[in-house]
Design a protein around this motif. Structure first.
Motif, PDB file in Angstrom:
ATOM      1  N   ILE A  86     -83.101  50.170  -8.048  1.00 44.88           N
ATOM      2  CA  ILE A  86     -81.847  50.711  -8.581  1.00 44.88           C
ATOM      3  C   ILE A  86     -81.035  49.596  -9.236  1.00 44.88           C
ATOM      4  CG2 ILE A  86     -79.607  51.698  -7.937  1.00 44.88           C
ATOM      5  CD1 ILE A  86     -81.082  53.309  -5.783  1.00 44.88           C
ATOM      6  N   GLU A  87     -80.990  48.435  -8.570  1.00 43.36           N
ATOM      7  CA  GLU A  87     -80.243  47.300  -9.126  1.00 43.36           C
ATOM      8  C   GLU A  87     -80.834  46.856 -10.461  1.00 43.36           C
ATOM      9  OE1 GLU A  87     -78.602  42.924  -7.692  1.00 43.36           O
ATOM     10  OE2 GLU A  87     -80.371  43.789  -6.723  1.00 43.36           O
ATOM     11  N   LEU A  88     -82.152  46.762 -10.531  1.00 44.36           N
ATOM     12  CA  LEU A  88     -82.817  46.337 -11.767  1.00 44.36           C
ATOM     13  C   LEU A  88     -82.537  47.318 -12.899  1.00 44.36           C
ATOM     14  CD1 LEU A  88     -84.795  44.551 -13.340  1.00 44.36           C
ATOM     15  CD2 LEU A  88     -86.661  45.934 -12.399  1.00 44.36           C
ATOM     16  N   ILE A  89     -82.691  48.610 -12.603  1.00 51.57           N
ATOM     17  CA  ILE A  89     -82.458  49.627 -13.638  1.00 51.57           C
ATOM     18  C   ILE A  89     -80.988  49.627 -14.065  1.00 51.57           C
ATOM     19  CG2 ILE A  89     -82.431  52.110 -14.107  1.00 51.57           C
ATOM     20  CD1 ILE A  89     -84.873  52.338 -12.238  1.00 51.57           C
ATOM     21  N   GLY A  90     -80.080  49.551 -13.089  1.00 52.47           N
ATOM     22  CA  GLY A  90     -78.653  49.562 -13.396  1.00 52.47           C
ATOM     23  C   GLY A  90     -78.240  48.407 -14.281  1.00 52.47           C
ATOM     24  N   LYS A  91     -78.684  47.206 -13.959  1.00 59.42           N
ATOM     25  CA  LYS A  91     -78.314  46.045 -14.770  1.00 59.42           C
ATOM     26  C   LYS A  91     -78.944  46.104 -16.156  1.00 59.42           C
ATOM     27  CE  LYS A  91     -77.168  42.860 -11.040  1.00 59.42           C
ATOM     28  NZ  LYS A  91     -77.437  41.576 -10.375  1.00 59.42           N
ATOM     29  N   SER A  92     -80.140  46.637 -16.231  1.00 56.79           N
ATOM     30  CA  SER A  92     -80.784  46.791 -17.537  1.00 56.79           C
ATOM     31  C   SER A  92     -79.992  47.760 -18.421  1.00 56.79           C
ATOM     32  CB  SER A  92     -82.216  47.301 -17.367  1.00 56.79           C
ATOM     33  OG  SER A  92     -83.000  46.378 -16.625  1.00 56.79           O
ATOM     34  N   LEU A  93     -79.509  48.862 -17.816  1.00 59.75           N
ATOM     35  CA  LEU A  93     -78.714  49.828 -18.572  1.00 59.75           C
ATOM     36  C   LEU A  93     -77.387  49.215 -19.029  1.00 59.75           C
ATOM     37  CD1 LEU A  93     -79.309  53.082 -16.471  1.00 59.75           C
ATOM     38  CD2 LEU A  93     -80.213  52.543 -18.745  1.00 59.75           C
ATOM     39  N   LEU A  97     -76.733  49.114 -22.924  1.00 60.61           N
ATOM     40  CA  LEU A  97     -75.853  50.161 -23.418  1.00 60.61           C
ATOM     41  C   LEU A  97     -74.356  49.861 -23.318  1.00 60.61           C
ATOM     42  CD1 LEU A  97     -77.738  53.233 -21.876  1.00 60.61           C
ATOM     43  CD2 LEU A  97     -77.980  52.286 -24.182  1.00 60.61           C
ATOM     44  N   LEU A  98     -73.921  49.270 -22.217  1.00 60.26           N
ATOM     45  CA  LEU A  98     -72.486  49.179 -21.963  1.00 60.26           C
ATOM     46  C   LEU A  98     -71.864  47.839 -22.361  1.00 60.26           C
ATOM     47  CD1 LEU A  98     -72.382  51.020 -18.512  1.00 60.26           C
ATOM     48  CD2 LEU A  98     -71.851  51.925 -20.772  1.00 60.26           C
ATOM     49  N   ILE A  99     -72.547  46.742 -22.065  1.00 59.02           N
ATOM     50  CA  ILE A  99     -71.976  45.441 -22.399  1.00 59.02           C
ATOM     51  C   ILE A  99     -71.796  45.254 -23.904  1.00 59.02           C
ATOM     52  CG2 ILE A  99     -72.381  42.939 -22.306  1.00 59.02           C
ATOM     53  CD1 ILE A  99     -73.525  43.351 -19.504  1.00 59.02           C
ATOM     54  N   PRO A 100     -72.755  45.671 -24.742  1.00 60.57           N
ATOM     55  CA  PRO A 100     -72.512  45.546 -26.190  1.00 60.57           C
ATOM     56  C   PRO A 100     -71.285  46.320 -26.671  1.00 60.57           C
ATOM     57  CG  PRO A 100     -74.833  45.929 -25.755  1.00 60.57           C
ATOM     58  CD  PRO A 100     -74.119  46.152 -24.465  1.00 60.57           C
ATOM     59  N   ARG A 101     -70.954  47.401 -25.990  1.00 62.86           N
ATOM     60  CA  ARG A 101     -69.829  48.231 -26.419  1.00 62.86           C
ATOM     61  C   ARG A 101     -68.511  47.817 -25.787  1.00 62.86           C
ATOM     62  NH1 ARG A 101     -69.479  54.897 -26.066  1.00 62.86           N
ATOM     63  NH2 ARG A 101     -67.384  55.055 -26.971  1.00 62.86           N
ATOM     64  N   PHE A 102     -68.533  47.504 -24.481  1.00 59.51           N
ATOM     65  CA  PHE A 102     -67.286  47.219 -23.766  1.00 59.51           C
ATOM     66  C   PHE A 102     -67.104  45.745 -23.425  1.00 59.51           C
ATOM     67  CE2 PHE A 102     -68.412  51.648 -22.740  1.00 59.51           C
ATOM     68  CZ  PHE A 102     -67.266  52.282 -23.179  1.00 59.51           C
ATOM     69  N   ALA A 103     -68.041  44.923 -23.841  1.00 58.23           N
ATOM     70  CA  ALA A 103     -67.943  43.466 -23.714  1.00 58.23           C
ATOM     71  C   ALA A 103     -67.692  43.018 -22.269  1.00 58.23           C
ATOM     72  CB  ALA A 103     -66.858  42.932 -24.658  1.00 58.23           C
ATOM     73  N   TYR A 104     -66.725  42.123 -22.097  1.00 54.14           N
ATOM     74  CA  TYR A 104     -66.516  41.499 -20.781  1.00 54.14           C
ATOM     75  C   TYR A 104     -66.110  42.504 -19.707  1.00 54.14           C
ATOM     76  CZ  TYR A 104     -65.014  38.039 -17.339  1.00 54.14           C
ATOM     77  OH  TYR A 104     -64.873  37.291 -16.192  1.00 54.14           O
ATOM     78  N   GLY A 105     -65.441  43.573 -20.101  1.00 52.39           N
ATOM     79  CA  GLY A 105     -65.065  44.593 -19.128  1.00 52.39           C
ATOM     80  C   GLY A 105     -66.278  45.187 -18.434  1.00 52.39           C
ATOM     81  N   ALA A 106     -67.355  45.417 -19.203  1.00 47.89           N
ATOM     82  CA  ALA A 106     -68.588  45.953 -18.620  1.00 47.89           C
ATOM     83  C   ALA A 106     -69.269  44.925 -17.728  1.00 47.89           C
ATOM     84  CB  ALA A 106     -69.540  46.405 -19.728  1.00 47.89           C
ATOM     85  N   VAL A 107     -69.155  43.643 -18.096  1.00 43.97           N
ATOM     86  CA  VAL A 107     -69.726  42.584 -17.251  1.00 43.97           C
ATOM     87  C   VAL A 107     -69.059  42.591 -15.878  1.00 43.97           C
ATOM     88  CG1 VAL A 107     -69.984  40.086 -16.980  1.00 43.97           C
ATOM     89  CG2 VAL A 107     -70.332  41.143 -19.222  1.00 43.97           C
TER      90      VAL A 107
END
Length: 204
Positions: A86-93, A97-107
């Motif tokens: 679950i951790e591997l899949i979650g971080k991959s997603l 998908l999310l870090i490119p769009r929401f930047a540091y907030g998603a990190v």
């Protein structure tokens, strides 16, 4: 005793996480300056924001780790691995998908959200386990199987005993000896199997 211990650990997690959160919210910028050696407002602001958001989720991280180790302690090997997947899949997603769009907030929110999902899966697996729910053996044969599971939990991971499921095997062997439908039983084995059978008779 297991439930009593896990409740104590969960309470400890809550207290420690609360203290850490209070410290981070109160002294966050000062701690960042001490650790980083930087006086850059951007660095201090981003790091403080990270600490203040992640801090409260250390409680969830504590639940996660202690529940995972408790599952391993009662002989469950696959379910803790599911949480790692679950951790591997979650971080991959998040990365895709999310870090490119929401930047540091998603990190910042990546690990807290994944911790919550992992902890949910582990706690459901732990508290729905028949071993934890206190399912009582109906007869001596069932008790022997339960003893086998207990023995298996003490086998060192990666050892021959762990690989060959020695504890479970002895429990199943004793259970077969004790079942009413077994009319004829002959085997060549060490004294451990008889000890498990005797223990099962006494428990039942």
């Amino acid at each position: 005793r297991i439930l009593k211990a896990i409740r104590f650990c969960y309470t400890y997690d809550f207290v420690v996480a609360s203290v850490i959160t209070l410290i981070l919210w109160t002294f966050g910028p000062t701690l960042v300056r001490l650790v980083s050696g930087s006086s850059d407002p951007t660095v201090i602001g981003n790091a403080t924001r990270y600490l203040r958001i992640v801090g409260p989720f250390y409680f969830i991280l504590g639940l996660l780790n202690q529940t995972k180790m408790s599952l391993q302690g009662i002989g469950k090997k696959i379910l803790p691995m599911v949480s790692s997947v679950i951790e591997l899949i979650g971080k991959s997603l998040f990365v895709a998908l999310l870090i490119p769009r929401f930047a540091y907030g998603a990190v910042i929110w990546c690990e807290p959200i994944i911790w919550c999902v992992m902890a949910t899966q582990l706690m459901i697996s732990f508290f729905t386990s028949p071993y934890i729910r206190g399912k009582q053996p109906a007869n001596a044969a069932d008790a022997a199987e339960a003893i086998g599971l207990g023995l298996q939990a003490f086998c060192i991971p990666g050892s021959v005993a762990d690989d060959r499921k020695v504890g479970i095997g002895h429990g199943n062997l004793a259970a077969r000896l004790l079942r009413e439908e077994t009319k004829c039983f002959a085997f060549l084995a060490g004294h451990e199997s008889f000890a498990a059978a005797e223990g099962a008779i006494k428990i039942a």
